[in-house]
Every structure is written in structure tokens, then in C-alpha cells.
Design a protein around this motif. Structure first.
Motif, PDB file in Angstrom:
ATOM      1  N   VAL A 109       0.847  -1.201   0.000  1.00  0.00           N
ATOM      2  CA  VAL A 109       0.000   0.000   0.000  1.00  0.00           C
ATOM      3  C   VAL A 109       0.879   1.246   0.000  1.00  0.00           C
ATOM      4  O   VAL A 109       0.639   2.198  -0.745  1.00  0.00           O
ATOM      5  CB  VAL A 109      -0.955   0.020   1.220  1.00  0.00           C
ATOM      6  N   MET A 110       1.938   1.248   0.835  1.00  0.00           N
ATOM      7  CA  MET A 110       2.857   2.393   0.881  1.00  0.00           C
ATOM      8  C   MET A 110       3.482   2.643  -0.489  1.00  0.00           C
ATOM      9  O   MET A 110       3.584   3.790  -0.953  1.00  0.00           O
ATOM     10  CB  MET A 110       3.954   2.141   1.902  1.00  0.00           C
ATOM     11  N   ALA A 111       3.899   1.557  -1.171  1.00  0.00           N
ATOM     12  CA  ALA A 111       4.532   1.691  -2.485  1.00  0.00           C
ATOM     13  C   ALA A 111       3.577   2.340  -3.483  1.00  0.00           C
ATOM     14  O   ALA A 111       3.989   3.121  -4.350  1.00  0.00           O
ATOM     15  CB  ALA A 111       4.980   0.327  -2.991  1.00  0.00           C
ATOM     16  N   ALA A 112       2.276   2.032  -3.366  1.00  0.00           N
ATOM     17  CA  ALA A 112       1.285   2.630  -4.266  1.00  0.00           C
ATOM     18  C   ALA A 112       0.930   4.051  -3.859  1.00  0.00           C
ATOM     19  O   ALA A 112       0.642   4.893  -4.707  1.00  0.00           O
ATOM     20  CB  ALA A 112       0.020   1.767  -4.279  1.00  0.00           C
ATOM     21  N   ALA A 113       0.942   4.314  -2.555  1.00  0.00           N
ATOM     22  CA  ALA A 113       0.436   5.590  -2.040  1.00  0.00           C
ATOM     23  C   ALA A 113       1.421   6.740  -2.202  1.00  0.00           C
ATOM     24  O   ALA A 113       1.048   7.836  -2.611  1.00  0.00           O
ATOM     25  CB  ALA A 113       0.067   5.441  -0.567  1.00  0.00           C
ATOM     26  N   LEU A 114       2.696   6.507  -1.868  1.00  0.00           N
ATOM     27  CA  LEU A 114       3.666   7.608  -1.862  1.00  0.00           C
ATOM     28  C   LEU A 114       4.211   7.872  -3.263  1.00  0.00           C
ATOM     29  O   LEU A 114       4.545   6.930  -3.992  1.00  0.00           O
ATOM     30  CB  LEU A 114       4.841   7.277  -0.949  1.00  0.00           C
ATOM     31  N   PRO A 115       4.333   9.134  -3.668  1.00  0.00           N
ATOM     32  CA  PRO A 115       5.045   9.445  -4.921  1.00  0.00           C
ATOM     33  C   PRO A 115       6.474   8.909  -4.859  1.00  0.00           C
ATOM     34  O   PRO A 115       7.073   8.843  -3.776  1.00  0.00           O
ATOM     35  CB  PRO A 115       5.044  10.978  -4.954  1.00  0.00           C
ATOM     36  N   ALA A 116       7.006   8.522  -6.005  1.00  0.00           N
ATOM     37  CA  ALA A 116       8.334   7.896  -6.056  1.00  0.00           C
ATOM     38  C   ALA A 116       9.397   8.748  -5.376  1.00  0.00           C
ATOM     39  O   ALA A 116      10.296   8.227  -4.715  1.00  0.00           O
ATOM     40  CB  ALA A 116       8.721   7.634  -7.510  1.00  0.00           C
ATOM     41  N   ALA A 117       9.295  10.058  -5.520  1.00  0.00           N
ATOM     42  CA  ALA A 117      10.328  10.936  -4.960  1.00  0.00           C
ATOM     43  C   ALA A 117      10.320  10.953  -3.435  1.00  0.00           C
ATOM     44  O   ALA A 117      11.271  11.403  -2.815  1.00  0.00           O
ATOM     45  CB  ALA A 117      10.149  12.354  -5.492  1.00  0.00           C
ATOM     46  N   LEU A 118       9.242  10.453  -2.810  1.00  0.00           N
ATOM     47  CA  LEU A 118       9.196  10.387  -1.345  1.00  0.00           C
ATOM     48  C   LEU A 118       9.628   9.018  -0.820  1.00  0.00           C
ATOM     49  O   LEU A 118       9.652   8.806   0.382  1.00  0.00           O
ATOM     50  CB  LEU A 118       7.772  10.690  -0.845  1.00  0.00           C
ATOM     51  N   LYS A 119       9.950   8.094  -1.710  1.00  0.00           N
ATOM     52  CA  LYS A 119      10.369   6.771  -1.241  1.00  0.00           C
ATOM     53  C   LYS A 119      11.637   6.313  -1.970  1.00  0.00           C
ATOM     54  O   LYS A 119      11.663   5.310  -2.666  1.00  0.00           O
ATOM     55  CB  LYS A 119       9.243   5.745  -1.379  1.00  0.00           C
ATOM     56  N   LEU A 120      12.697   7.066  -1.789  1.00  0.00           N
ATOM     57  CA  LEU A 120      13.987   6.738  -2.377  1.00  0.00           C
ATOM     58  C   LEU A 120      14.453   5.354  -1.935  1.00  0.00           C
ATOM     59  O   LEU A 120      14.289   4.966  -0.792  1.00  0.00           O
ATOM     60  CB  LEU A 120      15.042   7.759  -1.941  1.00  0.00           C
ATOM     61  N   ALA A 121      15.035   4.628  -2.859  1.00  0.00           N
ATOM     62  CA  ALA A 121      15.642   3.333  -2.549  1.00  0.00           C
ATOM     63  C   ALA A 121      16.935   3.223  -3.332  1.00  0.00           C
ATOM     64  O   ALA A 121      17.251   4.070  -4.176  1.00  0.00           O
ATOM     65  CB  ALA A 121      14.690   2.200  -2.909  1.00  0.00           C
ATOM     66  N   SER A 122      17.703   2.148  -3.072  1.00  0.00           N
ATOM     67  CA  SER A 122      19.025   2.013  -3.695  1.00  0.00           C
ATOM     68  C   SER A 122      18.976   2.114  -5.211  1.00  0.00           C
ATOM     69  O   SER A 122      19.880   2.625  -5.838  1.00  0.00           O
ATOM     70  CB  SER A 122      19.646   0.664  -3.303  1.00  0.00           C
ATOM     71  N   GLU A 123      17.888   1.594  -5.815  1.00  0.00           N
ATOM     72  CA  GLU A 123      17.823   1.560  -7.279  1.00  0.00           C
ATOM     73  C   GLU A 123      16.990   2.693  -7.872  1.00  0.00           C
ATOM     74  O   GLU A 123      16.725   2.707  -9.064  1.00  0.00           O
ATOM     75  CB  GLU A 123      17.259   0.203  -7.747  1.00  0.00           C
ATOM     76  N   THR A 124      16.550   3.629  -7.038  1.00  0.00           N
ATOM     77  CA  THR A 124      15.821   4.793  -7.558  1.00  0.00           C
ATOM     78  C   THR A 124      16.734   5.582  -8.486  1.00  0.00           C
ATOM     79  O   THR A 124      17.918   5.768  -8.198  1.00  0.00           O
ATOM     80  CB  THR A 124      15.354   5.691  -6.400  1.00  0.00           C
ATOM     81  N   ARG A 125      16.197   6.064  -9.589  1.00  0.00           N
ATOM     82  CA  ARG A 125      17.000   6.754 -10.597  1.00  0.00           C
ATOM     83  C   ARG A 125      16.993   8.265 -10.360  1.00  0.00           C
ATOM     84  O   ARG A 125      15.957   8.850 -10.067  1.00  0.00           O
ATOM     85  CB  ARG A 125      16.471   6.428 -11.996  1.00  0.00           C
ATOM     86  N   ILE A 126      18.144   8.846 -10.543  1.00  0.00           N
ATOM     87  CA  ILE A 126      18.327  10.292 -10.332  1.00  0.00           C
ATOM     88  C   ILE A 126      18.792  10.903 -11.647  1.00  0.00           C
ATOM     89  O   ILE A 126      19.669  10.347 -12.322  1.00  0.00           O
ATOM     90  CB  ILE A 126      19.397  10.578  -9.248  1.00  0.00           C
ATOM     91  N   MET A 127      18.219  12.041 -12.021  1.00  0.00           N
ATOM     92  CA  MET A 127      18.671  12.768 -13.210  1.00  0.00           C
ATOM     93  C   MET A 127      18.535  14.266 -12.960  1.00  0.00           C
ATOM     94  O   MET A 127      17.798  14.685 -12.059  1.00  0.00           O
ATOM     95  CB  MET A 127      17.864  12.336 -14.438  1.00  0.00           C
ATOM     96  N   LEU A 128      19.258  15.058 -13.734  1.00  0.00           N
ATOM     97  CA  LEU A 128      19.129  16.506 -13.617  1.00  0.00           C
ATOM     98  C   LEU A 128      17.759  16.933 -14.123  1.00  0.00           C
ATOM     99  O   LEU A 128      17.268  16.406 -15.119  1.00  0.00           O
ATOM    100  CB  LEU A 128      20.217  17.215 -14.434  1.00  0.00           C
ATOM    101  N   ASN A 129      17.138  17.882 -13.420  1.00  0.00           N
ATOM    102  CA  ASN A 129      15.850  18.399 -13.861  1.00  0.00           C
ATOM    103  C   ASN A 129      16.078  19.288 -15.080  1.00  0.00           C
ATOM    104  O   ASN A 129      16.760  20.310 -14.986  1.00  0.00           O
ATOM    105  CB  ASN A 129      15.217  19.204 -12.728  1.00  0.00           C
ATOM    106  N   PRO A 130      15.541  18.911 -16.259  1.00  0.00           N
ATOM    107  CA  PRO A 130      15.801  19.708 -17.474  1.00  0.00           C
ATOM    108  C   PRO A 130      15.237  21.116 -17.395  1.00  0.00           C
ATOM    109  O   PRO A 130      15.631  21.985 -18.145  1.00  0.00           O
ATOM    110  CB  PRO A 130      15.108  18.896 -18.581  1.00  0.00           C
ATOM    111  N   ASP A 131      14.309  21.333 -16.460  1.00  0.00           N
ATOM    112  CA  ASP A 131      13.711  22.667 -16.341  1.00  0.00           C
ATOM    113  C   ASP A 131      14.361  23.486 -15.225  1.00  0.00           C
ATOM    114  O   ASP A 131      13.997  24.626 -14.984  1.00  0.00           O
ATOM    115  CB  ASP A 131      12.208  22.521 -16.070  1.00  0.00           C
TER     116      ASP A 131
END
Length: 828
Positions: A109-131
Motif C-alpha cells: 500500500v505504501m509503495a502505491a500511495a507515496l510518490p516515487a520521490a518520497l520513497k527513495l531506494a538504492s535503485e531509484t533513478r536520479i537525473m538533472l531536472n531539465p527545467d
């Protein structure tokens, strides 16, 4: 019990935090809180923890205690990420209810509820914000290193950044960079943030002088009259609005983009590209007003009276009866009482259409939330709801997870829609039912609205569990559309068919086009042709991963699987017998569009289905084109049935009603009526009576007759008796269990074992295991077990506890290796 209090810290309390991890584990894990974090840990805050040997996760604190776990030595939690809780205690209770009701885990439920940016994990992807514009001189060393690395390699994982910085605790750094808009965090790389831009026109300050402007106008009128028209239109618009978009200017002046470009090259106009926020509306200083009709006012007062005794009221209103205006009045009431409002819609795409209507009344008080938003935007909405900056949230099913704390009203529009049900992954929840429970926790009221209610909701209204209100006529006295049923068989005998179109439908389309009106054609299958068949040996190409035939898409010249996404090039020679006699059977939206282009070469035709609306703003662009009459005929799947409201759409064509009526499902007649009535309701919504043409091989079918007469009540009374006889909802609850394995033989034994174990507890309430309609998807073979339980005489809580025990016991056996068991509560 493990003792952590050491003699040198006798004055300090040892705290333990039970946390929810975004994983499918059946129990929450407990971590020891370092003494220096004792004062900052709080239920609802996010913390960084290590789970397993090396994986780092963002978890949410569910409970704080002084009792150490008995079975294992608690690891230290590493960092507290938040200054204040981002998840409320009400949300945590809601998550637990969802996990219990839908037989899943709180982590899912937590995985579905929280936006990805609020649940960082080891394999979460990071990129520069183009804007985002980064001033590197203001970055500290660690931030500079990360930005530098992202310049070289555009995407990094959290694990990569751990190695780059040489430290385990990187989450606070990433959170800080995210808050500064330097980086974009995503679980899906394909959904990179692309800002919405709009071109605005500004007159060169040189021509602010009236004499200069007059001289310019005289020159243009003599040499380039269309350019003069554009300048004149700009002057008129500038008196009414501060900012003038390029599109507004082109529309007001009747000139094309080339004229504006010429004036820009002459430096008469300057063009500025501005980012248009998806969360705000630029100019809403003046709000629209409206008056309810007498009928609407009576219904509104009826709903208000019923809310005094009932928590939930069902509003059954025919299409175009003015339900939205009643919703707006109720929203205004809730806002005046200082309450928050959740307004649910079944489709992501519909939110953009409805928001344009509601923004006229509520301006920036409305927030929009759905899964097409990128992670930056979803976090922004989350924070604004948490900070009470939004009084109304309009969104798709995931909106039920937002952190409300003062909810007063929930509106669920088109409550019958299957889109409210989440099928994969867990939690397999129904947002309508979840929202009703959520509202109950806040003592909020719920209004369900539909022209074709679900039988469950209508049953609850008839048995007085819900309140009930009815709007039986269209707003403004507009008649319901005239409906004609045409026999495809008869037209084929008379040879009056043109491709897939009967003479009656073609005549209606041609009349509409002559009158400068618009047409919507409905075919509930996408692609060009569902099946490619060899005429010699009957070979049909099938998906290599699923038990389905491949659908031909002309736009890509490939055969597609609509279940797993597999593609292969189309065939010209049969691989089985070598014959070149291959033919396409059936038709989808792509073929309808293609054939219409031949039959009506002057018509402007567009298609609305999953293939044409994949891009972020594609759906809205199509709706804008339809509204601005740049489209004459719109061909679409069920997307065109949901909530569209356009004044010039006067003809609706249903190409093949039989594909809905013959589906092997106990809800087939209910769903067919809903779909046909909803599609028909798009016609003639203002002023002129619309026309609906239903093409079918079975014109005498009972459901089609009920659609023509708009007799929902008769449909309900007929179907409900069958539901009662054959033990289906709303009289019985259904829990379905899908058992999956890559090996068909192992699956057989596993499913049989589970069936036997369940029968020990539930007897003949267990049906199956049986192969479903499609018995292999993504290389997993599937068998299904259905369980039916009496609604009033058996405790569903006890039933679910037994099912959990049976699944858990099964998973401890060697037999369960490689097996996936997926329980689905209220699966339809």
C-alpha cells in the motif's frame, strides 16, 4: 529480550521505531533509534534504513516504542529525512485497512500511495531536472560532485551516488537537491519531466507611442492587410487581458502562424515562451457564476436533506442532466464550512477536461493529482494538501492516498466505472469503496454520481443503506438523443453496407458534416485488425509470451500483443505452409479511421485510443481540437464514452454493439448498457437533439431495447434476480485467487493443492481451480479459484484471516517454489 541500555547512557531512553518498508513483506520491521535522533523521530516521518545486506530504503515510521524486538537484534536507523510528518496518522490507519481488506501487505500500500520521490531506494533513478537552472557556485561539494557526475552520465541510481560520495547516508543530500529543483527523481526513466510551454505575444514598446502605432498600422494596411488585422486584434485583446497567447491572437484575428512570424521578424511583436504550471491557473480574478434550474435546485435540497441521515447518497442523473452544477454547489458549501473536498474521476484524461470547467469557479483552490504527473509535480501536490493550500483535489483513483486531515465531502463521478478498480499490482483496491471508507473516518459525506449506476450502489440505495436522488431530464429541456438500431445482417443482404458502415450511419454522418456538426464513432477495440489468418492452413500469429493472437497495427506495420507489449513484423508469407494468402479478420479503431479517410476524403478525422494518447498531453490536445472544431469525426475506444461534453457533437455511431454484449462475464449486460448509454449520452448535449446509430447483428437484444428506452430500472430488476439465483454480488462477496507459475505442470499441482486446502474451510463456496479466458500472460501460466461468501450471514473478516493463513501455510511448503498467489477481493 535484547538489552540496549548501556551503563554510560542510563539517563537516556532507548527508542525503537517500527517502520513500513515499501516491500511486500507481511510484518513491519523494527529499528533502533540512535540517541541523538530520539528528539526528532515521530510517527509519519520518513527515515533511511538498511534492509538486507546492503539495500537502503526510505521507510515511514508507524510506531515508536521502548520495547526491543524479541526475535532479532534491531539495526540502527540511519537518518530522519523530515522536519515534520509527511504521512498523517489517519493515512497510516487507512493503509492498514486497505491491506486488511484487500489481502495485501502495508508495504505494498505504501509503495502505491507515496510518490516515487518520497520513497527513495538504492535503485531509484536520479537525473538533472531539465527545467531547473543550476547556479553551480552555490552548490556545496557533495552537490557539485553529483551534478558533475550527472553531466557525464545522465542517469544515476542511489547506489551509484553512495559509491560516488563514499558514504552510505546520501538521502538527505538528494532530498535537499530535490527541494532546490536541481534533480528529478523517478522510478520510471521514460517519464522525464517536460514542462508545458505556451507562446505569449508582446508588442514592441517602441509602438506604445500612439503616433508610431498609427503610422505602423497605416503602412501595414496598405502593404500587408492581414498583418494589420493581427495588430488590431492585439490592441483589442490588450484592453481585456494582461497576457495574450499566440493562439488567442491567431483566433481573434483569423490569421495563421506565418503572419505572426512575419510580424515577429519585423520586431513589431516579441514572442515569449513561458512555462505554464500544471498546478496553478494564471488569471482567475473573476469567477464564473450560474443559476441552478428549478429541477436541479430541488435535487440539491433533497441531497442536503438526505445527508442529515445518510453518509452516502447516490445521484442517478441521465446524461447531460447537469450533475456537475450540483457538485459545484456542494463543493462551495464544504469550502465555506472550512472543509477539504476530494473529487474523483475515473480516467486520468478526464481530469484535464473537467478541470477547465471547475477552475472557472474555484481557481487556485483546486489541485489536480494523477499518475501522469511526474514525480516533482506529485510531491508538490502532496505537500500542498498537507499544508492545506488546496481546498479541492480533483483526480483519478490514486487521489485517495493524499494526506487529507479535514475532509468534509467526497464526490465520486461516474461511480460505475471499472477504471476505479486497480488490477495490478497490489493493492487491488476499488477507489470508490476505499473513498467511502476514508470519508467515514473523517465523518465526511459522499456523493456518488452516475447516469448508469453500478448495481451494487443502486442496490444499496434501494435497500436504504444509501440515500437516493434522481435527475430524470436533461438540463435546459434538451431531449435525449434519437436512437436508431440498424441490423448489419439486413444491410449486408441488401448490399447497402459501405465497408463497416451501414447506410443509416453514413447518411447521418454526411448530414452532420453538411451542417458543420461533429461525429463520434465508437469501436471498443484498438489496432487495425485483431487477427491475421492464413486462408490455406488457418495459421494465426500468436504472442510468444501470452496465449493471445497478435493484433495488426498499420501505423507501425507490426503485430502487437496488447497484454505484454511484444511486437513482431507483419507477415507476408505464412510460416506454417508458405502460402501468400494471408488476410486480416475483424477491425479496430485504426481500420475505421483508415476507411473513413477513403469514404470521406474531405472530412478531418482523428482517433482516440491508447495508441494515440500515450504522450503526456495527447489526450488534451485531441479534446482541444474537438472543442475548437478542428476535428469533424472522432473515432475512439471507450475513452470517448466518459464525460465528454461538446456542444457540436450531434451524431454518435456505435460500429459493433455485439462485441460488448457477448462478453463471457456475469456483468456483460450491465456493462453493455452502461457503455452504450454513456456513449449515446455524448450526442446533442446542448440545444439540438442528437442522433445515435447502433449497428448490431442482433437488433432484438433485450439490452439494446432497454438502452433505446433508457430504462435502467428494468435492466436492474431483470439482472438482479439472476445475480441472486446464481450467487453473485451484491448478494454475495467474491474473492478471486490467481495462481501463477512459469511451469504449466507445477501450476496444476499447486492450484489443486490450494483448492483442496480452501475447501477444507469453505466447502462448496470454492469454485475451481479453472483456467481463465487467457491462461498465459508474460510467460506465466494462470489458474483461478473463485470463492463466494454470503454477504449477511458470514464474517468476511474471519474469512480473510483463514485465507491469509492458508496462503502463508502454502508458501512454507516446497510445492510453492516459483509460485505467485494473488488474492483479489471484489475483483470485478
Amino acid at each position: 529480550m535484547l538489552e540496549f541500555n548501556e551503563t554510560q547512557h542510563t539517563d537516556r531512553i532507548t527508542l525503537f521505531a517500527e517502520v513500513i518498508l515499501p516491500l511486500a513483506i507481511s510484518k513491519n520491521y523494527t529499528y533502533r533509534v540512535p540517541y541523538e535522533l530520539n528528539d526528532v523521530v515521530e510517527v509519519g516521518k520518513r527515515v533511511v534504513v538498511q534492509f538486507g545486506k546492503s539495500k537502503l530504503y526510505t521507510a515511514v515510521i508507524n510506531d515508536i516504542t521502548e520495547v526491543a524486538p524479541e526475535r532479532y537484534q534491531a539495526k540502527y536507523l540511519m537518518e530522519v529525512l523530515d522536519d515534520r510528518p509527511v504521512v498523517t496518522t489517519q493515512q497510516l490507519d487507512f493503509w492498514k485497512w486497505l491491506a486488511d481488506y484487500y489481502l495485501c501487505n502495508t508495504g505494498e500500500v505504501m509503495a502505491a500511495a507515496l510518490p516515487a520521490a518520497l520513497k527513495l531506494a538504492s535503485e531509484t533513478r536520479i537525473m538533472l531536472n531539465p527545467d531547473g537552472e543550476v547556479d553551480r557556485s552555490l552548490l556545496h561539494d557533495k552537490e557539485f560532485l553529483i551534478v558533475d557526475a550527472l553531466d557525464i552520465q545522465p542517469i544515476l541510481t542511489v547506489s551509484d551516488i553512495v559509491k560516488l560520495l563514499g558514504q552510505k547516508i546520501v538521502m538527505p543530500v538528494l532530498k535537499s537537491m530535490f527541494d532546490k529543483n536541481i534533480i528529478h527523481i523517478s522510478e520510471e526513466v521514460s517519464e522525464r519531466y517536460k514542462p508545458r510551454k505556451r507562446a505569449y505575444v508582446r508588442l514592441n514598446p517602441f509602438y506604445q507611442d500612439q503616433e508610431m502605432l498609427k503610422e505602423l498600422f497605416v503602412q501595414l494596411e496598405r502593404r500587408a492587410p492581414k498583418q494589420a488585422d493581427a495588430v488590431l486584434a492585439y490592441i483589442k485583446l490588450s484592453r481585456e487581458q494582461k497576457q495574450i497567447s499566440k493562439n488567442d491572437l491567431m483566433e481573434a484575428s483569423g490569421v495563421g502562424a506565418s503572419i505572426i512570424k512575419s510580424l515577429t521578424e519585423k520586431e513589431v511583436f516579441f514572442i515569449e515562451e513561458k512555462n505554464v504550471s500544471r498546478l496553478y491557473y494564471e488569471d482567475n480574478s473573476e469567477f464564473a457564476t450560474f443559476e441552478l434550474s428549478d429541477v436541479q435546485q430541488n435535487v440539491l435540497e433533497d441531497i442536503q436533506d438526505q445527508f442529515k441521515q445518510k453518509e452516502v447518497v447516490l445521484l442517478h442523473g441521465v446524461t447531460s442532466s447537469g450533475k456537475t452544477e450540483i457538485y459545484i454547489r456542494l463543493v462551495e458549501e464544504a469550502i465555506a464550512a472550512g472543509k477539504q473536498v476530494l473529487y474523483l474521476l475515473p480516467e486520468i484524461a478526464l481530469t484535464t477536461h473537467v478541470i477547465e470547467r471547475l477552475r472557472k469557479y474555484f481557481g487556485n483552490d483546486i489541485g489536480v493529482y494523477h499518475s501522469r504527473f511526474n514525480d516533482n509535480e506529485r510531491v508538490e501536490v502532496w505537500q500542498k494538501v498537507l499544508n492545506h493550500e488546496y481546498k479541492v483535489v480533483l483526480g483519478a483513483r490514486s487521489s485517495v492516498f493524499l494526506p487529507f486531515d479535514n475532509l468534509g465531502l467526497v464526490i465520486i463521478d461516474e461511480e460505475h466505472e471499472t477504471s476505479y478498480k486497480q488490477f495490478d499490482p497490489a493493492p487491488r483496491y476499488n477507489a470508490r469503496d476505499a473513498a467511502i471508507y476514508l470519508a467515514n473516518r473523517y465523518q465526511a459525506k459522499v456523493l456518488l454520481g452516475s447516469a448508469t449506476p453500478s448495481f451494487e450502489s443502486y442496490f444499496n440505495a434501494r435497500t436504504k443503506k444509501y440515500g437516493f436522488a434522481e435527475l430524470t431530464e436533461r438540463f435546459g429541456g434538451v431531449s435525449l438523443p434519437e436512437t436508431k438500431v440498424v441490423s448489419i445482417t439486413e444491410e449486408m443482404k441488401r448490399k447497402t453496407m459501405q465497408s463497416h458502415f451501414t447506410s443509416v450511419l453514413m447518411e447521418a454522418i454526411e448530414e452532420a458534416l453538411k451542417s458543420k456538426e461533429q461525429v463520434i464513432l465508437f469501436q471498443n477495440r484498438r489496432g487495425y485488425a485483431p487477427v491475421l489468418v492464413c486462408r490455406v492452413c488457418a495459421f494465426t500469429p500468436r504472442c510468444i509470451n501470452c496465449d493471445v493472437s497478435l493484433t495488426y497495427h498499420k501505423s507501425s506495420s507490426h503485430l502487437h500483443c496488447h497484454y505484454c507489449g511484444y511486437k513482431e513484423e507483419s507477415l507476408s508469407i505464412c510460416p506454417a505452409c508458405g502460402s501468400t494468402h494471408l488476410e486480416y479478420k475483424g477491425f479496430g479503431t485504426e481500420k475505421i479511421e483508415d476507411e473513413l479517410q477513403v469514404l470521406l476524403p474531405d472530412a478531418r478525422i482523428a482517433r482516440m485510443d491508447l495508441d494515440t494518447t500515450r504522450a503526456r498531453n495527447a489526450y488534451q490536445n485531441l479534446l482541444n481540437d474537438l472543442e475548437e472544431k478542428r476535428i469533424d469525426i472522432l473515432v475512439g475506444t471507450q475513452m470517448v464514452a466518459k464525460g465528454l461534453d461538446f456542444s457540436d457533437v450531434t451524431v454518435i455511431g456505435i460500429i459493433n454493439a455485439d462485441s460488448l454484449l457477448k462478453y463471457p462475464d456475469y456483468r456483460a449486460n450491465e456493462r453493455s448498457f452502461q457503455m452504450l448509454a454513456q456513449v449515446s449520452g455524448r450526442a446533442g448535449r446542448r440545444g439540438k437533439q442528437g442522433k445515435v446509430v447502433i449497428q448490431t447483428y442482433n437488433p432484438e437484444h433485450r439490452v439494446i431495447d432497454q438502452v433505446i428506452r433508457n430504462d435502467y430500472k428494468e435492466l436492474y430488476l431483470t439482472e438482479i434476480e439472476e445475480r441472486k439465483s446464481f450467487k453473485y454480488p451484491p448478494f454475495y462477496r467474491i474473492i478471486q485467487m490467481d495462481i501463477k507459475h512459469r511451469d504449466a505442470e507445477k501450476l496444476y499441482h499447486q492450484a489443486e493443492y490450494l483448492g483442496v486446502e480452501l475447501r477444507k474451510h469453505f466447502g462448496d463456496r470454492v469454485i475451481g481451480p479453472e483456467y481463465p479466458l487467457i491462461s498465459r500472460i508474460r510467460n506465466f501460466y494462470i489458474k483461478s479459484i473463485m470463492l463466494k461468501f454470503e454477504r449477511d450471514t458470514i464474517s468476511i473478516v474471519k474469512v480473510k484471516a483463514v485465507i491469509r493463513d492458508v496462503i502463508q501455510e502454502f508458501q512454507t511448503t516446497k510445492l510453492s517454489k516459483g509460485c505467485i498467489v494473488q488474492p483479489d477481493v471484489d475483483p470485478y
